[in-house]
Design a protein around this motif. Sequence first.
Motif, PDB file in Angstrom:
ATOM      1  N   MET A   1       0.716  -1.162   0.027  1.00 52.35           N
ATOM      2  CA  MET A   1      -0.086   0.048   0.074  1.00 52.35           C
ATOM      3  C   MET A   1       0.801   1.359   0.036  1.00 52.35           C
ATOM      4  O   MET A   1       0.299   2.209  -0.546  1.00 52.35           O
ATOM      5  N   ILE A   2       2.210   1.175   0.595  1.00 54.56           N
ATOM      6  CA  ILE A   2       2.916   2.390   0.867  1.00 54.56           C
ATOM      7  C   ILE A   2       3.361   2.916  -0.752  1.00 54.56           C
ATOM      8  O   ILE A   2       3.553   4.158  -1.200  1.00 54.56           O
ATOM      9  N   GLU A   3       3.303   2.109  -1.744  1.00 50.87           N
ATOM     10  CA  GLU A   3       3.602   2.693  -3.131  1.00 50.87           C
ATOM     11  C   GLU A   3       2.553   3.654  -3.572  1.00 50.87           C
ATOM     12  O   GLU A   3       2.661   4.367  -4.577  1.00 50.87           O
ATOM     13  N   LYS A   4       1.441   3.966  -2.606  1.00 54.18           N
ATOM     14  CA  LYS A   4       0.530   4.923  -3.165  1.00 54.18           C
ATOM     15  C   LYS A   4       0.998   6.245  -2.346  1.00 54.18           C
ATOM     16  O   LYS A   4       0.217   7.268  -2.440  1.00 54.18           O
ATOM     17  N   HIS A   5       2.112   6.339  -1.665  1.00 56.79           N
ATOM     18  CA  HIS A   5       2.438   7.365  -0.978  1.00 56.79           C
ATOM     19  C   HIS A   5       3.662   8.216  -1.399  1.00 56.79           C
ATOM     20  O   HIS A   5       4.834   7.510  -1.467  1.00 56.79           O
ATOM     21  N   THR A   6       3.834   9.449  -1.409  1.00 58.23           N
ATOM     22  CA  THR A   6       4.965  10.279  -1.634  1.00 58.23           C
ATOM     23  C   THR A   6       5.057  11.180  -0.485  1.00 58.23           C
ATOM     24  O   THR A   6       4.178  11.867   0.089  1.00 58.23           O
ATOM     25  N   LEU A   7       6.385  11.148   0.080  1.00 59.71           N
ATOM     26  CA  LEU A   7       6.652  12.077   1.195  1.00 59.71           C
ATOM     27  C   LEU A   7       7.471  13.233   0.741  1.00 59.71           C
ATOM     28  O   LEU A   7       8.427  13.092   0.012  1.00 59.71           O
ATOM     29  N   ILE A   8       7.170  14.301   0.837  1.00 62.99           N
ATOM     30  CA  ILE A   8       7.997  15.544   0.475  1.00 62.99           C
ATOM     31  C   ILE A   8       8.518  16.263   1.345  1.00 62.99           C
ATOM     32  O   ILE A   8       7.706  16.808   2.530  1.00 62.99           O
ATOM     33  N   ILE A   9       9.667  16.708   1.385  1.00 61.48           N
ATOM     34  CA  ILE A   9      10.617  17.354   2.236  1.00 61.48           C
ATOM     35  C   ILE A   9      11.206  18.384   1.566  1.00 61.48           C
ATOM     36  O   ILE A   9      11.647  18.405   0.596  1.00 61.48           O
ATOM     37  N   GLN A  10      10.864  19.715   2.245  1.00 67.58           N
ATOM     38  CA  GLN A  10      11.519  20.693   1.794  1.00 67.58           C
ATOM     39  C   GLN A  10      12.749  21.195   2.726  1.00 67.58           C
ATOM     40  O   GLN A  10      12.543  21.172   3.897  1.00 67.58           O
ATOM     41  N   THR A  11      13.880  21.748   1.960  1.00 68.08           N
ATOM     42  CA  THR A  11      15.046  21.846   2.764  1.00 68.08           C
ATOM     43  C   THR A  11      15.580  23.177   2.192  1.00 68.08           C
ATOM     44  O   THR A  11      15.547  23.331   0.898  1.00 68.08           O
ATOM     45  N   LYS A  12      16.502  23.777   2.887  1.00 66.43           N
ATOM     46  CA  LYS A  12      17.331  25.072   2.558  1.00 66.43           C
ATOM     47  C   LYS A  12      18.600  25.166   3.264  1.00 66.43           C
ATOM     48  O   LYS A  12      18.256  25.449   4.583  1.00 66.43           O
ATOM     49  N   ASN A  13      19.655  24.846   2.898  1.00 75.74           N
ATOM     50  CA  ASN A  13      20.922  24.973   3.765  1.00 75.74           C
ATOM     51  C   ASN A  13      20.858  24.517   5.191  1.00 75.74           C
ATOM     52  O   ASN A  13      21.375  24.992   6.068  1.00 75.74           O
ATOM     53  N   ARG A  14      20.266  23.389   5.257  1.00 73.19           N
ATOM     54  CA  ARG A  14      20.270  22.541   6.535  1.00 73.19           C
ATOM     55  C   ARG A  14      20.629  21.199   6.231  1.00 73.19           C
ATOM     56  O   ARG A  14      19.781  20.483   6.472  1.00 73.19           O
ATOM     57  N   PHE A  15      22.007  21.029   5.905  1.00 72.41           N
ATOM     58  CA  PHE A  15      22.449  19.556   5.641  1.00 72.41           C
ATOM     59  C   PHE A  15      22.069  18.645   6.951  1.00 72.41           C
ATOM     60  O   PHE A  15      21.751  17.536   6.815  1.00 72.41           O
ATOM     61  N   ASP A  16      22.716  19.202   8.032  1.00 74.76           N
ATOM     62  CA  ASP A  16      22.456  18.184   9.103  1.00 74.76           C
ATOM     63  C   ASP A  16      20.997  17.733   9.519  1.00 74.76           C
ATOM     64  O   ASP A  16      20.965  16.825   9.921  1.00 74.76           O
ATOM     65  N   TRP A  17      20.132  18.765   9.466  1.00 72.65           N
ATOM     66  CA  TRP A  17      18.756  18.234   9.527  1.00 72.65           C
ATOM     67  C   TRP A  17      18.284  17.323   8.438  1.00 72.65           C
ATOM     68  O   TRP A  17      17.454  16.274   8.790  1.00 72.65           O
ATOM     69  N   LEU A  18      18.704  17.668   7.219  1.00 68.75           N
ATOM     70  CA  LEU A  18      18.228  16.631   6.168  1.00 68.75           C
ATOM     71  C   LEU A  18      18.905  15.244   6.248  1.00 68.75           C
ATOM     72  O   LEU A  18      18.474  14.335   6.426  1.00 68.75           O
ATOM     73  N   ASN A  19      20.085  15.123   6.893  1.00 71.68           N
ATOM     74  CA  ASN A  19      21.161  14.165   7.031  1.00 71.68           C
ATOM     75  C   ASN A  19      20.140  13.348   8.118  1.00 71.68           C
ATOM     76  O   ASN A  19      20.049  12.084   8.095  1.00 71.68           O
ATOM     77  N   TYR A  20      20.064  13.917   9.255  1.00 71.47           N
ATOM     78  CA  TYR A  20      19.062  13.396  10.454  1.00 71.47           C
ATOM     79  C   TYR A  20      18.074  12.840   9.816  1.00 71.47           C
ATOM     80  O   TYR A  20      17.714  11.514  10.307  1.00 71.47           O
ATOM     81  N   SER A  21      16.922  13.478   9.313  1.00 70.55           N
ATOM     82  CA  SER A  21      15.883  12.948   8.952  1.00 70.55           C
ATOM     83  C   SER A  21      15.796  11.683   7.923  1.00 70.55           C
ATOM     84  O   SER A  21      15.384  10.851   8.265  1.00 70.55           O
ATOM     85  N   LEU A  22      16.732  11.672   6.892  1.00 68.59           N
ATOM     86  CA  LEU A  22      16.736  10.941   5.916  1.00 68.59           C
ATOM     87  C   LEU A  22      17.296   9.619   6.628  1.00 68.59           C
ATOM     88  O   LEU A  22      16.883   8.415   6.308  1.00 68.59           O
ATOM     89  N   ASN A  23      18.252   9.586   7.571  1.00 76.66           N
ATOM     90  CA  ASN A  23      18.740   8.484   8.033  1.00 76.66           C
ATOM     91  C   ASN A  23      17.875   7.763   9.093  1.00 76.66           C
ATOM     92  O   ASN A  23      17.698   6.525   9.374  1.00 76.66           O
TER      93      ASN A  23
END
Length: 127
Positions: A1-23
């Motif tokens: 069922m998850i193939e029905k879902h997209t998670l959209i993340i917006q980021t700007k100049n916050r590598f550490d937060w993106l790294n944390y979230s994706l991991n």
Amino acid sequence: MIEKHTLIIQTKNRFDWLNYSLNLYVEYKCKSKIVIIDGSDDEIYLKNSELISSLKEKLSLEHIRESTSFSEIHKNKNLSIFNYIKNFLNTPYFSHVPDDDMFFPNFTNTAIDFLEKNKEFSAITGV
């Protein structure tokens, strides 16, 4: 069922937060498609690109460059997500989170199941 879902993340100049979230999404074994709309400056954008490339075998990732021109940002910053949804979203369900928030992937199936059984609802939020 998850193939029905997209998670959209917006980021700007916050590598550490993106790294944390994706991991964290790796740890939670997120199966949703994850789209990162990235308005970072060139140096951080390149770091983000390297991070995303390193995780492509563990997550379904798409990295989109948001315009970094000041005049374009001023006009279009808040339209990026809506333009993506209008023009490129190819799943019936999506969630939007900033780079420093967390969406719990285990909730995805519960939410989709609820929405499909309760057509009078068009959105759901929860943990």
